[in-house]
Design a protein around this motif. Structure first.
Motif, PDB file in Angstrom:
ATOM      1  N   ASN A  29      45.509  99.088  14.969  1.00  0.00           N
ATOM      2  CA  ASN A  29      44.517 100.001  15.557  1.00  0.00           C
ATOM      3  C   ASN A  29      44.930 100.419  16.970  1.00  0.00           C
ATOM      4  N   GLY A  30      46.212 100.673  17.173  1.00  0.00           N
ATOM      5  CA  GLY A  30      46.729 101.114  18.456  1.00  0.00           C
ATOM      6  C   GLY A  30      46.961 100.000  19.464  1.00  0.00           C
ATOM      7  N   GLU A  31      46.621  98.764  19.104  1.00  0.00           N
ATOM      8  CA  GLU A  31      46.791  97.632  20.016  1.00  0.00           C
ATOM      9  C   GLU A  31      48.132  96.948  19.753  1.00  0.00           C
ATOM     10  N   PRO A  32      48.922  96.702  20.817  1.00  0.00           N
ATOM     11  CA  PRO A  32      50.216  96.037  20.628  1.00  0.00           C
ATOM     12  C   PRO A  32      50.043  94.632  20.064  1.00  0.00           C
ATOM     13  N   MET A  33      51.032  94.212  19.299  1.00  0.00           N
ATOM     14  CA  MET A  33      51.074  92.847  18.766  1.00  0.00           C
ATOM     15  C   MET A  33      52.005  92.025  19.645  1.00  0.00           C
ATOM     16  N   VAL A  34      51.743  90.713  19.693  1.00  0.00           N
ATOM     17  CA  VAL A  34      52.525  89.784  20.502  1.00  0.00           C
ATOM     18  C   VAL A  34      52.852  88.569  19.647  1.00  0.00           C
ATOM     19  N   ILE A  35      54.109  88.116  19.725  1.00  0.00           N
ATOM     20  CA  ILE A  35      54.499  86.860  19.073  1.00  0.00           C
ATOM     21  C   ILE A  35      54.565  85.801  20.160  1.00  0.00           C
ATOM     22  N   SER A  36      53.881  84.679  19.908  1.00  0.00           N
ATOM     23  CA  SER A  36      53.933  83.577  20.868  1.00  0.00           C
ATOM     24  C   SER A  36      53.765  82.259  20.123  1.00  0.00           C
ATOM     25  N   ASN A  37      53.960  81.202  20.854  1.00  0.00           N
ATOM     26  CA  ASN A  37      53.785  79.858  20.321  1.00  0.00           C
ATOM     27  C   ASN A  37      52.748  79.168  21.196  1.00  0.00           C
ATOM     28  N   SER A  38      51.580  78.927  20.642  1.00  0.00           N
ATOM     29  CA  SER A  38      50.496  78.395  21.475  1.00  0.00           C
ATOM     30  C   SER A  38      49.840  77.180  20.852  1.00  0.00           C
ATOM     31  N   LEU A  39      49.280  76.349  21.722  1.00  0.00           N
ATOM     32  CA  LEU A  39      48.484  75.211  21.269  1.00  0.00           C
ATOM     33  C   LEU A  39      47.253  75.721  20.519  1.00  0.00           C
ATOM     34  N   VAL A  44      53.939  79.234  15.970  1.00  0.00           N
ATOM     35  CA  VAL A  44      54.390  80.576  16.336  1.00  0.00           C
ATOM     36  C   VAL A  44      53.638  81.566  15.449  1.00  0.00           C
ATOM     37  N   ALA A  45      53.017  82.559  16.074  1.00  0.00           N
ATOM     38  CA  ALA A  45      52.220  83.537  15.330  1.00  0.00           C
ATOM     39  C   ALA A  45      52.305  84.902  15.998  1.00  0.00           C
ATOM     40  N   GLU A  46      52.127  85.936  15.191  1.00  0.00           N
ATOM     41  CA  GLU A  46      52.065  87.310  15.689  1.00  0.00           C
ATOM     42  C   GLU A  46      50.608  87.731  15.633  1.00  0.00           C
ATOM     43  N   GLU A  47      50.083  88.194  16.766  1.00  0.00           N
ATOM     44  CA  GLU A  47      48.664  88.529  16.840  1.00  0.00           C
ATOM     45  C   GLU A  47      48.458  89.676  17.817  1.00  0.00           C
ATOM     46  N   PRO A  48      47.301  90.333  17.739  1.00  0.00           N
ATOM     47  CA  PRO A  48      47.021  91.426  18.671  1.00  0.00           C
ATOM     48  C   PRO A  48      47.006  90.927  20.123  1.00  0.00           C
ATOM     49  N   LEU A  49      47.367  91.809  21.032  1.00  0.00           N
ATOM     50  CA  LEU A  49      47.389  91.476  22.453  1.00  0.00           C
ATOM     51  C   LEU A  49      46.076  90.852  22.908  1.00  0.00           C
TER      52      LEU A  49
END
Length: 126
Positions: A29-39, A44-49
Motif C-alpha cells: 500500500n505504498g509503504e516501504p518494507m524492511v527486513i530486520s532481525n528483532s527480539l 529475521v522477517a520482512e515487514e512494513p516500515l
C-alpha cells in the motif's frame, strides 16, 4: 515524506540501543518494507516500515558498505525465519552479514566492555 532506497540501512532508537534493518525493494500500500532481525519478532522477517519502527522515530545509521542492493537483499532474504539470538545473531549481526561482512554487533561489544569496566570498578572498591 522521507524517500528510502532499496538496500538502505535504517534504524530506530529503542532505549539505549538502535535497532537496525534494511529497506527492501517491495512496498505494501505504498509503504516501504524492511527486513530486520528483532527480539519482538524472534526471527529475521520482512515487514512494513510502520511495523519495523513501531512508536519510535527513525535515526541515522552508518551504512556498512557500498554494495549492489540486489545482492544485499538476496543475502538478507536467505536468512528469513532465522532465529534471533542476542549474542550471535541480533539485528546488527544480520545487517553486517547481509552486506558481506563477518557478523558483528558494535552495540553488543560496547555493552560488554561497559559491563566489564563497571564490574572492575565495583570490585576495586571492595
Amino acid at each position: 515524506m522521507i524517500c528510502f532506497t532499496p538496500g538502505q540501512v535504517i534504524g530506530v532508537r529503542v532505549g539505549f540501543i538502535t535497532h537496525v534493518g534494511i529497506v527492501t525493494d517491495r512496498t505494501v500500500n505504498g509503504e516501504p518494507m524492511v527486513i530486520s532481525n528483532s527480539l519482538r519478532r524472534g526471527e529475521v522477517a520482512e515487514e512494513p516500515l510502520s511495523m519495523f519502527k513501531g512508536a519510535f522515530e527513525l535515526v541515522p545509521v552508518e551504512q556498512p558498505a557500498v554494495m549492489p542492493a540486489w545482492i544485499v537483499l538476496s543475502r538478507a532474504r536467505e536468512k528469513l525465519g532465522t532465529q534471533w539470538k542476542l549474542t550471535s545473531w541480533n539485528c546488527e549481526h544480520f545487517v553486517t552479514w547481509a552486506f558481506g561482512h563477518e557478523p558483528q554487533s558494535k552495540q553488543l561489544q560496547a555493552g560488554v566492555v561497559t559491563g566489564v569496566i563497571a564490574l572492575f570498578s565495583i570490585l576495586n572498591r571492595a
